[in-house]
Design a protein around this motif. Structure first.
Motif, mmCIF file in Angstrom:
data_model
loop_
_atom_site.group_PDB
_atom_site.id
_atom_site.type_symbol
_atom_site.label_atom_id
_atom_site.label_comp_id
_atom_site.label_asym_id
_atom_site.label_seq_id
_atom_site.Cartn_x
_atom_site.Cartn_y
_atom_site.Cartn_z
ATOM 1 N N ILE A 5 0.856 -1.181 0.000
ATOM 2 C CA ILE A 5 0.000 0.000 0.000
ATOM 3 C C ILE A 5 0.892 1.230 0.000
ATOM 4 C CG2 ILE A 5 -1.730 1.287 1.304
ATOM 5 C CD1 ILE A 5 -2.588 -1.452 2.502
ATOM 6 N N GLU A 6 0.774 2.048 -1.021
ATOM 7 C CA GLU A 6 1.601 3.244 -1.101
ATOM 8 C C GLU A 6 1.003 4.394 -0.301
ATOM 9 O OE1 GLU A 6 2.492 4.293 -5.109
ATOM 10 O OE2 GLU A 6 3.094 2.256 -5.609
ATOM 11 N N GLU A 7 -0.300 4.553 -0.401
ATOM 12 C CA GLU A 7 -0.980 5.619 0.324
ATOM 13 C C GLU A 7 -2.398 5.156 0.612
ATOM 14 O OE1 GLU A 7 -1.797 10.378 -0.099
ATOM 15 O OE2 GLU A 7 -1.768 9.195 -1.910
ATOM 16 N N THR A 23 -14.255 13.917 7.379
ATOM 17 C CA THR A 23 -12.978 13.875 8.075
ATOM 18 C C THR A 23 -12.088 12.879 7.347
ATOM 19 O OG1 THR A 23 -14.098 14.298 10.172
ATOM 20 C CG2 THR A 23 -11.848 13.476 10.289
ATOM 21 N N THR A 24 -10.847 13.269 7.094
ATOM 22 C CA THR A 24 -9.906 12.418 6.369
ATOM 23 C C THR A 24 -8.703 12.102 7.248
ATOM 24 O OG1 THR A 24 -10.573 13.465 4.289
ATOM 25 C CG2 THR A 24 -8.517 12.233 4.279
ATOM 26 N N PHE A 25 -8.344 10.832 7.269
ATOM 27 C CA PHE A 25 -7.173 10.386 8.012
ATOM 28 C C PHE A 25 -6.206 9.733 7.035
ATOM 29 C CE2 PHE A 25 -10.778 10.027 10.912
ATOM 30 C CZ PHE A 25 -10.310 10.634 12.049
ATOM 31 N N ALA A 26 -4.948 10.095 7.118
ATOM 32 C CA ALA A 26 -3.913 9.402 6.358
ATOM 33 C C ALA A 26 -3.448 8.229 7.201
ATOM 34 C CB ALA A 26 -2.758 10.339 6.060
ATOM 35 N N VAL A 30 0.798 -0.176 7.733
ATOM 36 C CA VAL A 30 0.434 -1.093 8.823
ATOM 37 C C VAL A 30 -0.978 -0.789 9.320
ATOM 38 C CG1 VAL A 30 0.992 -1.780 11.193
ATOM 39 C CG2 VAL A 30 2.821 -1.488 9.519
ATOM 40 N N GLU A 31 -1.292 0.486 9.525
ATOM 41 C CA GLU A 31 -2.632 0.868 9.985
ATOM 42 C C GLU A 31 -3.692 0.454 8.975
ATOM 43 O OE1 GLU A 31 -1.650 4.873 12.586
ATOM 44 O OE2 GLU A 31 -1.784 5.038 10.405
ATOM 45 N N ALA A 32 -3.426 0.662 7.699
ATOM 46 C CA ALA A 32 -4.388 0.307 6.658
ATOM 47 C C ALA A 32 -4.629 -1.196 6.629
ATOM 48 C CB ALA A 32 -3.899 0.798 5.300
ATOM 49 N N ARG A 33 -3.566 -1.962 6.733
ATOM 50 C CA ARG A 33 -3.714 -3.429 6.727
ATOM 51 C C ARG A 33 -4.487 -3.909 7.954
ATOM 52 N NH1 ARG A 33 -0.911 -5.844 2.768
ATOM 53 N NH2 ARG A 33 0.812 -4.692 1.850
ATOM 54 N N LEU A 34 -4.170 -3.356 9.128
ATOM 55 C CA LEU A 34 -4.876 -3.745 10.352
ATOM 56 C C LEU A 34 -6.353 -3.375 10.284
ATOM 57 C CD1 LEU A 34 -2.268 -2.836 13.109
ATOM 58 C CD2 LEU A 34 -3.031 -5.127 12.464
ATOM 59 N N LEU A 35 -6.654 -2.190 9.777
ATOM 60 C CA LEU A 35 -8.045 -1.767 9.645
ATOM 61 C C LEU A 35 -8.791 -2.688 8.686
ATOM 62 C CD1 LEU A 35 -10.347 0.197 10.196
ATOM 63 C CD2 LEU A 35 -9.436 1.650 8.383
ATOM 64 N N PHE A 36 -8.181 -2.997 7.542
ATOM 65 C CA PHE A 36 -8.811 -3.880 6.563
ATOM 66 C C PHE A 36 -9.075 -5.260 7.161
ATOM 67 C CE2 PHE A 36 -8.549 -7.036 3.154
ATOM 68 C CZ PHE A 36 -9.598 -6.605 2.359
ATOM 69 N N GLU A 37 -8.061 -5.822 7.836
ATOM 70 C CA GLU A 37 -8.219 -7.141 8.443
ATOM 71 C C GLU A 37 -9.304 -7.137 9.516
ATOM 72 O OE1 GLU A 37 -4.373 -8.346 9.835
ATOM 73 O OE2 GLU A 37 -3.527 -8.341 7.814
ATOM 74 N N THR A 38 -9.349 -6.085 10.317
ATOM 75 C CA THR A 38 -10.355 -5.973 11.365
ATOM 76 C C THR A 38 -11.757 -5.902 10.767
ATOM 77 O OG1 THR A 38 -8.792 -4.856 12.819
ATOM 78 C CG2 THR A 38 -11.133 -4.581 13.335
ATOM 79 N N LEU A 39 -11.910 -5.095 9.728
ATOM 80 C CA LEU A 39 -13.219 -4.973 9.077
ATOM 81 C C LEU A 39 -13.639 -6.277 8.412
ATOM 82 C CD1 LEU A 39 -12.904 -1.403 7.539
ATOM 83 C CD2 LEU A 39 -14.294 -2.097 9.499
#
Length: 56
Positions: A5-7, A23-26, A30-39
């Motif tokens: 994941i680049e961005e 509201t936008t969060f960058a 690691v955060e993106a992967r954890l969020l995806f896995e959690t969802l």
């Protein structure tokens, strides 16, 4: 070739009456992967629970 994941941006929109707020969060990779896995895990739990309820 890097296939990571680049961005990743998490955009949350809400509406209250006539007011719209975004509201936008960058997120880091690691955060993106954890969020995806959690969802995905939560989605599976909900689907499994719905199936259980339909079968009983």
């Amino acid at each position: 070739m890097n296939r990571g994941i680049e961005e990743s941006l998490l955009i949350i929109g809400s509406e209250t009456g006539n007011e719209h707020e975004k509201t936008t969060f960058a997120l880091t990779e690691v955060e993106a992967r954890l969020l995806f896995e959690t969802l995905q895990n939560k989605r599976k739990e909900v689907i499994d629970e719905d199936l259980d309820n339909m079968l009983t």
